[in-house]
Design a protein around this motif. Structure first.
Motif, short mmCIF file in Angstrom:
data_model
loop_
_atom_site.label_atom_id
_atom_site.label_comp_id
_atom_site.label_asym_id
_atom_site.label_seq_id
_atom_site.Cartn_x
_atom_site.Cartn_y
_atom_site.Cartn_z
N ALA A 1 7.27 -0.75 -11.66
CA ALA A 1 6.47 -1.80 -11.03
C ALA A 1 6.13 -1.41 -9.60
O ALA A 1 7.00 -1.00 -8.84
N CYS A 2 4.86 -1.52 -9.24
CA CYS A 2 4.41 -1.21 -7.88
C CYS A 2 4.33 -2.52 -7.11
O CYS A 2 3.25 -2.94 -6.70
N ASP A 3 5.47 -3.17 -6.95
CA ASP A 3 5.50 -4.45 -6.28
C ASP A 3 6.82 -4.59 -5.53
O ASP A 3 7.75 -3.83 -5.75
N LEU A 4 6.87 -5.59 -4.70
CA LEU A 4 8.08 -5.89 -3.93
C LEU A 4 8.90 -6.93 -4.68
O LEU A 4 8.35 -7.74 -5.43
N ALA B 1 0.84 -1.20 0.00
CA ALA B 1 0.00 0.00 0.00
C ALA B 1 0.87 1.25 0.00
O ALA B 1 0.57 2.23 -0.69
N GLU B 2 1.96 1.20 0.75
CA GLU B 2 2.90 2.33 0.79
C GLU B 2 3.51 2.57 -0.59
O GLU B 2 3.61 3.71 -1.04
N LEU B 3 3.90 1.50 -1.28
CA LEU B 3 4.46 1.62 -2.62
C LEU B 3 3.44 2.19 -3.59
O LEU B 3 3.77 3.03 -4.44
N GLU B 4 2.20 1.73 -3.49
CA GLU B 4 1.14 2.24 -4.37
C GLU B 4 0.92 3.72 -4.15
O GLU B 4 0.78 4.48 -5.11
N THR B 5 0.90 4.14 -2.89
CA THR B 5 0.69 5.55 -2.56
C THR B 5 1.84 6.39 -3.12
O THR B 5 1.62 7.43 -3.73
N GLU B 6 3.07 5.93 -2.93
CA GLU B 6 4.23 6.65 -3.45
C GLU B 6 4.18 6.74 -4.97
O GLU B 6 4.43 7.80 -5.54
N ALA B 7 3.84 5.64 -5.62
CA ALA B 7 3.80 5.62 -7.08
C ALA B 7 2.70 6.53 -7.60
O ALA B 7 2.87 7.25 -8.58
N SER C 1 3.02 9.79 -9.83
CA SER C 1 2.37 9.58 -11.13
C SER C 1 3.21 8.76 -12.09
O SER C 1 3.22 8.99 -13.28
N ASP C 2 3.98 7.81 -11.56
CA ASP C 2 4.80 7.00 -12.45
C ASP C 2 4.55 5.51 -12.28
O ASP C 2 5.37 4.68 -12.63
#
Length: 160
Positions: A131-134, A115-121, A125-126
């Motif tokens: 990739a929004c994954d670990l 969720a943190e990665l998604e929010t940052e991405a 706006s990139d």
């Protein structure tokens, strides 16, 4: 394997006679008996009320279990998945309370990190360009943090 034949006290053909006699003599010493009891007590201890530690890996190493899972699933498998595989019964229940707590905390921490990665991405706006994954190492770091927490402290939820 040695533990198995120690109980029977019948020398297998893969242990030479001299070594077997040395091992057998040691097993009969007070020091060996005391050590065996200490280790047995540790394995069966309550560990903060969570009961004895149990796993279902049998004679297979975690590395072999990981390889089997990767073959079965057709993708890289992380350390947390191997832990869950070796600490759940075929019906999906955990072998002990500690394993269940570790798995639940691990899953929660992974979801929080995703969720943190998604929010940052999204903020940057990139998400389309990255990739929004670990990666496997991220999963391993999260698992090791959780496992360490439950090994060295009481049941307090982890904070990032």
């Amino acid at each position: 394997m040695v533990s198995g034949v120690r109980g029977t006290r019948k020398r297998p053909n893969w242990i030479n006679k001299t070594i077997w006699e040395t091992m057998s003599a040691y097993w009969d010493t007070e020091e060996a008996k005391k050590r065996s009891q200490i280790y047995s007590d540790a394995r069966m201890s309550e560990r903060d009320g969570l009961g004895p530690h149990i796993h279902l890996s049998g004679p297979k190493s975690y590395n072999q279990i990981q390889q089997d899972l990767e073959e079965e699933l057709g993708r890289p498998v992380n350390l947390g998945e191997v832990f869950i595989k070796t600490h759940t019964r075929p019906d999906g229940t955990y072998v002990d309370l500690k394993a269940e707590k570790i798995a639940q905390t691990y899953a929660k921490n992974v979801q929080e990190k995703l969720a943190e990665l998604e929010t940052e991405a999204y903020t940057l706006s990139d998400c389309a360009s990255r990739a929004c994954d670990l990666i496997v190492d991220d999963y391993a770091a999260i698992f090791l943090q959780v496992k360490s927490h439950f090994t060295h402290s009481t049941l307090i939820p982890l904070q990032h």
